[in-house]
Design a protein around this motif. Sequence first.
Motif, mmCIF file in Angstrom:
data_model
loop_
_atom_site.group_PDB
_atom_site.id
_atom_site.type_symbol
_atom_site.label_atom_id
_atom_site.label_comp_id
_atom_site.label_asym_id
_atom_site.label_seq_id
_atom_site.Cartn_x
_atom_site.Cartn_y
_atom_site.Cartn_z
ATOM 1 N N GLY A 1 35.181 -8.843 2.799
ATOM 2 C CA GLY A 1 35.138 -7.904 1.657
ATOM 3 C C GLY A 1 34.611 -6.521 1.967
ATOM 4 N N GLY A 2 33.936 -6.340 3.117
ATOM 5 C CA GLY A 2 33.352 -5.035 3.421
ATOM 6 C C GLY A 2 31.974 -4.880 2.811
ATOM 7 N N ALA A 3 31.500 -3.650 2.744
ATOM 8 C CA ALA A 3 30.133 -3.390 2.289
ATOM 9 C C ALA A 3 30.050 -3.345 0.769
ATOM 10 N N LYS A 4 29.054 -4.006 0.231
ATOM 11 C CA LYS A 4 28.767 -3.948 -1.212
ATOM 12 C C LYS A 4 27.367 -3.374 -1.331
ATOM 13 N N GLU A 5 27.243 -2.277 -2.078
ATOM 14 C CA GLU A 5 25.902 -1.688 -2.122
ATOM 15 C C GLU A 5 25.398 -1.394 -3.522
ATOM 16 N N GLY A 6 24.080 -1.351 -3.623
ATOM 17 C CA GLY A 6 23.404 -1.006 -4.869
ATOM 18 C C GLY A 6 22.325 0.010 -4.565
ATOM 19 N N LYS A 7 21.928 0.765 -5.584
ATOM 20 C CA LYS A 7 20.918 1.806 -5.361
ATOM 21 C C LYS A 7 19.819 1.711 -6.406
ATOM 22 N N THR A 8 18.569 1.883 -5.948
ATOM 23 C CA THR A 8 17.423 1.872 -6.851
ATOM 24 C C THR A 8 16.479 2.992 -6.445
ATOM 25 N N CYS A 9 15.870 3.636 -7.442
ATOM 26 C CA CYS A 9 14.976 4.753 -7.122
ATOM 27 C C CYS A 9 13.538 4.393 -7.468
ATOM 28 N N LEU A 10 12.657 4.665 -6.529
ATOM 29 C CA LEU A 10 11.240 4.317 -6.669
ATOM 30 C C LEU A 10 10.431 5.573 -6.960
ATOM 31 N N THR A 11 9.646 5.517 -8.022
ATOM 32 C CA THR A 11 8.738 6.615 -8.343
ATOM 33 C C THR A 11 7.322 6.172 -8.058
ATOM 34 N N VAL A 12 6.697 6.864 -7.102
ATOM 35 C CA VAL A 12 5.297 6.583 -6.768
ATOM 36 C C VAL A 12 4.464 7.564 -7.584
ATOM 37 N N TYR A 13 3.398 7.077 -8.215
ATOM 38 C CA TYR A 13 2.570 8.010 -8.987
ATOM 39 C C TYR A 13 1.096 7.663 -8.890
ATOM 40 N N GLU A 14 0.277 8.664 -9.124
ATOM 41 C CA GLU A 14 -1.170 8.466 -9.226
ATOM 42 C C GLU A 14 -1.570 8.935 -10.607
ATOM 43 N N HIS A 15 -2.426 8.144 -11.273
ATOM 44 C CA HIS A 15 -2.846 8.475 -12.633
ATOM 45 C C HIS A 15 -3.438 9.884 -12.710
ATOM 46 N N LEU A 16 -3.260 10.482 -13.850
ATOM 47 C CA LEU A 16 -3.746 11.846 -14.075
ATOM 48 C C LEU A 16 -5.241 11.839 -14.393
ATOM 49 N N ARG A 17 -5.972 12.744 -13.740
ATOM 50 C CA ARG A 17 -7.364 13.009 -14.125
ATOM 51 C C ARG A 17 -7.450 14.507 -14.373
ATOM 52 N N ALA A 18 -7.989 14.882 -15.519
ATOM 53 C CA ALA A 18 -8.038 16.311 -15.828
ATOM 54 C C ALA A 18 -9.270 16.642 -16.646
ATOM 55 N N SER A 19 -9.659 17.900 -16.624
ATOM 56 C CA SER A 19 -10.800 18.350 -17.422
ATOM 57 C C SER A 19 -10.664 19.848 -17.659
ATOM 58 N N LYS B 1 0.839 -1.217 0.000
ATOM 59 C CA LYS B 1 0.000 0.000 0.000
ATOM 60 C C LYS B 1 0.868 1.260 0.000
ATOM 61 N N VAL B 2 1.652 1.369 -1.026
ATOM 62 C CA VAL B 2 2.653 2.437 -1.135
ATOM 63 C C VAL B 2 2.007 3.822 -1.014
ATOM 64 N N ASN B 3 2.645 4.709 -0.226
ATOM 65 C CA ASN B 3 2.178 6.098 -0.132
ATOM 66 C C ASN B 3 3.252 7.046 -0.662
ATOM 67 N N VAL B 4 2.932 8.334 -0.724
ATOM 68 C CA VAL B 4 3.863 9.269 -1.365
ATOM 69 C C VAL B 4 5.178 9.414 -0.593
ATOM 70 N N GLN B 5 5.177 9.094 0.692
ATOM 71 C CA GLN B 5 6.425 9.152 1.466
ATOM 72 C C GLN B 5 7.422 8.062 1.034
ATOM 73 N N HIS B 6 6.920 7.039 0.352
ATOM 74 C CA HIS B 6 7.813 5.968 -0.108
ATOM 75 C C HIS B 6 8.586 6.354 -1.369
ATOM 76 N N ASN B 7 8.196 7.461 -1.982
ATOM 77 C CA ASN B 7 8.885 7.978 -3.160
ATOM 78 C C ASN B 7 10.340 8.288 -2.787
ATOM 79 N N GLY B 8 11.303 7.853 -3.579
ATOM 80 C CA GLY B 8 12.698 8.185 -3.284
ATOM 81 C C GLY B 8 13.649 7.067 -3.654
ATOM 82 N N CYS B 9 14.906 7.222 -3.248
ATOM 83 C CA CYS B 9 15.932 6.241 -3.595
ATOM 84 C C CYS B 9 16.254 5.341 -2.413
ATOM 85 N N TYR B 10 16.518 4.092 -2.748
ATOM 86 C CA TYR B 10 16.803 3.076 -1.730
ATOM 87 C C TYR B 10 18.171 2.467 -2.013
ATOM 88 N N LYS B 11 18.871 2.124 -0.916
ATOM 89 C CA LYS B 11 20.156 1.434 -1.040
ATOM 90 C C LYS B 11 20.030 0.071 -0.404
#
Length: 276
Positions: free
Chosen positions: A130-148, A112-122
């Motif tokens: 070996g130490g830390a190995k990291e990757g990064k992914t960015c999440l775009t949360v959106y709501e469909h457009l309604r217009a008139s 149930k993703v909300n707008v606060q979940h928008n952003g980048c994650y590591k």
Amino acid sequence: MRLKVKEKFCSQLSFQGLILSVVSVVLCKTQEEVSVKNEEQVTLGGNVTLQCNLTKSHDITQVTWQKNDKNGHFENVATYSDRLGIRINEKYQGQLNFTHLAPNKTAIILWKVNVQHNGCYKCIFNTYPGGAKEGKTCLTVYEHLRASVQYNISDGHLAAFCSSTAFPRPVISWTVPEDERGQEQNTSHPNGTISVINSIHLKNSRSLYGKELICRVMHMGKSQDYKVLVTEEGGHWFSVPVLLTVLAFIFVILILIVVCWRRHRKKDGGEALGQV
Ligand SMILES: *[C@@H]1O[C@H](CO)[C@@H](O)[C@H](O)[C@H]1NC(C)=O
Ligand SMILES: *[C@@H]1O[C@H](CO)[C@@H](O)[C@H](O)[C@H]1NC(C)=O
Ligand SMILES: *[C@@H]1O[C@H](CO)[C@@H](O)[C@H](O)[C@H]1NC(C)=O
Ligand SMILES: *[C@@H]1O[C@H](CO)[C@@H](O)[C@H](O)[C@H]1NC(C)=O
Ligand SMILES: *[C@@H]1O[C@H](CO)[C@@H](O)[C@H](O)[C@H]1NC(C)=O
Ligand SMILES: *[C@@H]1O[C@H](CO)[C@@H](O)[C@H](O)[C@H]1NC(C)=O
Ligand SMILES: *[C@@H]1O[C@H](CO)[C@@H](O)[C@H](O)[C@H]1NC(C)=O
């Protein structure tokens, strides 16, 4: 003297070069060792899974997921280690969980993703030695457009309104009339979606009769046009000529009914006389 200076310069240069190449090797290595999708998209209220794979085998002591806040700092969202198990940041309790705890793969599901979940994650694999190995992914949360788009006319003044609701914030412009900036009003809804209403006011509505007003709404990199035809009566479903035609039509039908009825009565009356 000269030679010495040159020597020093060269040694400095090669030293810097060495550092640079070491840094780039380290950077490339860490980037290569975690395989991750750079971008994910999800509709507001939907579920989404983020995942990272380690491409080489390592001894992993802990897996950590982090998210960037408004200031760009990454804070812990969830961690997993064999010793401590799953730990989820209080802020995210009930909003996500791990779906994969395999040594070389980590995945979390956000519900149930909300707008606060928008952003980048590591995702960070703490490995030993070996130490830390990291990757990064960015999440775009959106709501469909309604217009008139709609308008009204009073006293020869036309007011046109282009309304849109979406997330992220939709951007409105007018293509007809050209270069019209309009006045804008924003509203934020409790679920994070944003409504934008752009209104324009034109003094001479008569010059627009029979023309279209076109409002362009940009959202998620796409633009869509919304049109409305300006008619004399200001967007009412009836116009004077249509109203007159309909009235004339009803009048003709009424006359026909009356004529038919009178003829029928005459005929009935004649038959009745004949029978007596
Ligand atoms: C990770 O590996 C799984 C198979 O185990 C694969 O389906 C998935 O696409 C991989 N994900 C990434 C980001 O490489
Ligand atoms: C999201 O996940 C929950 C729990 O697994 C499930 O009940 C719900 O139907 C899912 N929602 C969507 C839109 O898939
Ligand atoms: C991850 O580990 C599993 C077994 O633990 C192995 O089958 C798989 O090939 C590994 N994947 C990668 C990308 O190393
Ligand atoms: C999270 O996942 C773990 C392991 O898959 C499971 O044991 C736990 O019950 C899950 N927690 C929630 C809140 O779903
Ligand atoms: C035109 O429409 C807007 C929005 O529907 C309304 O606020 C405004 O009062 C209307 N103006 C007239 C003159 O009807
Ligand atoms: C609407 O939001 C935009 C972007 O957040 C902002 O630049 C603009 O000033 C806002 N307008 C009003 C009237 O609040
Ligand atoms: C968010 O709120 C707006 C306005 O109340 C509503 O139209 C929209 O359907 C809501 N979206 C979700 C996903 O709840």
